[in-house]
Design an enzyme around this catalytic site. Structure first.
Site, PDB file in Angstrom:
ATOM      1  N   GLU A  16       0.841  -1.199   0.000  1.00 37.56           N
ATOM      2  CA  GLU A  16       0.000   0.000   0.000  1.00 37.56           C
ATOM      3  C   GLU A  16       0.880   1.255   0.000  1.00 37.56           C
ATOM      4  O   GLU A  16       2.086   1.192   0.211  1.00 37.56           O
ATOM      5  CB  GLU A  16      -0.893   0.036   1.252  1.00 37.56           C
ATOM      6  N   ARG A  97      -8.591   0.256  13.035  1.00 31.67           N
ATOM      7  CA  ARG A  97      -7.167   0.410  12.721  1.00 31.67           C
ATOM      8  C   ARG A  97      -6.987   1.502  11.683  1.00 31.67           C
ATOM      9  O   ARG A  97      -7.892   1.797  10.908  1.00 31.67           O
ATOM     10  CB  ARG A  97      -6.571  -0.896  12.190  1.00 31.67           C
ATOM     11  N   ASN A  99      -5.649   3.269   8.246  1.00 36.21           N
ATOM     12  CA  ASN A  99      -5.637   2.695   6.911  1.00 36.21           C
ATOM     13  C   ASN A  99      -4.900   3.522   5.862  1.00 36.21           C
ATOM     14  O   ASN A  99      -4.042   3.002   5.176  1.00 36.21           O
ATOM     15  CB  ASN A  99      -7.072   2.452   6.427  1.00 36.21           C
ATOM     16  N   ASN A 145      -9.762   5.914   2.631  1.00 34.36           N
ATOM     17  CA  ASN A 145      -8.659   5.551   1.750  1.00 34.36           C
ATOM     18  C   ASN A 145      -7.956   6.783   1.202  1.00 34.36           C
ATOM     19  O   ASN A 145      -7.683   7.723   1.927  1.00 34.36           O
ATOM     20  CB  ASN A 145      -9.149   4.598   0.656  1.00 34.36           C
ATOM     21  N   ASP A 193      -9.321   2.972  -4.220  1.00 38.06           N
ATOM     22  CA  ASP A 193      -8.395   2.725  -3.111  1.00 38.06           C
ATOM     23  C   ASP A 193      -7.459   3.936  -3.005  1.00 38.06           C
ATOM     24  O   ASP A 193      -7.919   5.054  -2.897  1.00 38.06           O
ATOM     25  CB  ASP A 193      -7.657   1.402  -3.375  1.00 38.06           C
TER      26      ASP A 193
END
Length: 280
Positions: A16, A97, A99, A145, A193
């Site tokens: 990522e 959590r 991201n 995102n 994303d």
């Protein structure tokens, strides 16, 4: 159609957040669910710093070092090659959590979150000020995102993967307001994303599940589609010496496609923008 090249071996489980910065030697990205901050060396090998259970996003700091989002907050390192030495806590919610996110024009840092089980409305968007103060900006969101700013710093683009939408905000300094929808994704269309904004103000958006990076105009018009040979396309950035190399991270979470978890690259016609650093 752009030629996409695989430039690494399988180096992540869930790659990522690629970011280009000469401050740390070029391309850096995260192996999110393995807690790894990775740097791609000139020889093609990858260096790894482990920061905990989660490494959700990474950015340079204005005075050197880097900031990385961890499971429950952020961690700060004073040296680009060292482990973090201090942290700022953002949440005590058990199922939450960090991201994704990015630094704002005023030097503050935005970090989005999601629920570990992916449930709707389990995430938030947080803001960390350079002095360490924090605030919740959006609550709830689904899977917070990609976040990027227009070249003139007056607009911000934001992806919430759960409902499959990219929104645009007005920006005053580093504050966001006036949220409205820019692009919607259909159920069978993959989900937005990570994203990056180029020097013309266009958005390059990783479309997870579709194996694509799509470029949109600032008005939300689809300009082109870059095909990547694995479905789990997670994020992208523009880097390289002239900021015209498109780097793409991928995931092998739930996917055994050969090459999933590798980094891919393609040439772009339009250069990107220098990464905004965190001033804290």
């Amino acid at each position: 159609m752009r030629n996409v090249e695989r430039i690494t071996d399988v180096v992540t489980f869930h790659g990522e957040g690629p970011v280009w910065s000469l401050e740390w030697g070029g391309l850096r990205f995260v192996d999110m669910l393995a807690g790894g901050v990775l740097t791609l060396r000139d020889d093609g090998e990858v260096d790894r710093i482990t920061v905990g259970k989660v490494a959700a996003m990474v950015r340079p700091r204005a005075n050197g070092g880097y900031v990385v989002a961890t499971e429950k907050g952020i961690a700060l390192a004073d040296d680009v090659t060292a482990e973090p030495t201090r942290s700022i806590h953002l949440t005590d919610r058990e199922n939450e959590r960090m991201n994704e996110g990015g630094a704002a024009p005023d030097g503050s840092l935005y970090i989005g979150s999601m629920a570990w089980d992916g449930s709707d409305d389990g995430g938030r968007l947080y803001r960390v000020m350079p002095d360490g103060g924090t605030e919740v900006v959006l609550d709830p969101v689904s899977i917070s995102n990609g976040l990027g700013f227009s070249p003139d710093h007056t607009l911000a683009y934001y992806a919430d993967s759960g409902p499959g939408r990219i929104d645009v905000f007005d920006v005053d300094g580093g504050a966001l307001s006036g949220r409205r929808r820019l692009v919607s994704f259909e159920d069978d269309d993959g989900v937005p994303d990570g994203l990056v904004v180029d020097s013309q103000g266009s958005l390059w958006v990783a479309v997870n599940g579709a194996g694509q990076v799509r470029r949109y105009s600032p008005e939300g018009q689809l300009l082109e589609t870059v095909e990547v040979p694995v479905p789990g396309v997670t994020a992208c950035t523009l880097g390289g010496p002239s900021l015209t190399d498109l780097f793409v991270t991928t995931s092998r979470e739930g996917d055994d496609t050969p090459g999933a978890g590798s980094i891919y690259a393609a040439a772009a016609d339009v250069p990107g923008l220098p990464v905004l650093p965190f001033a804290g």
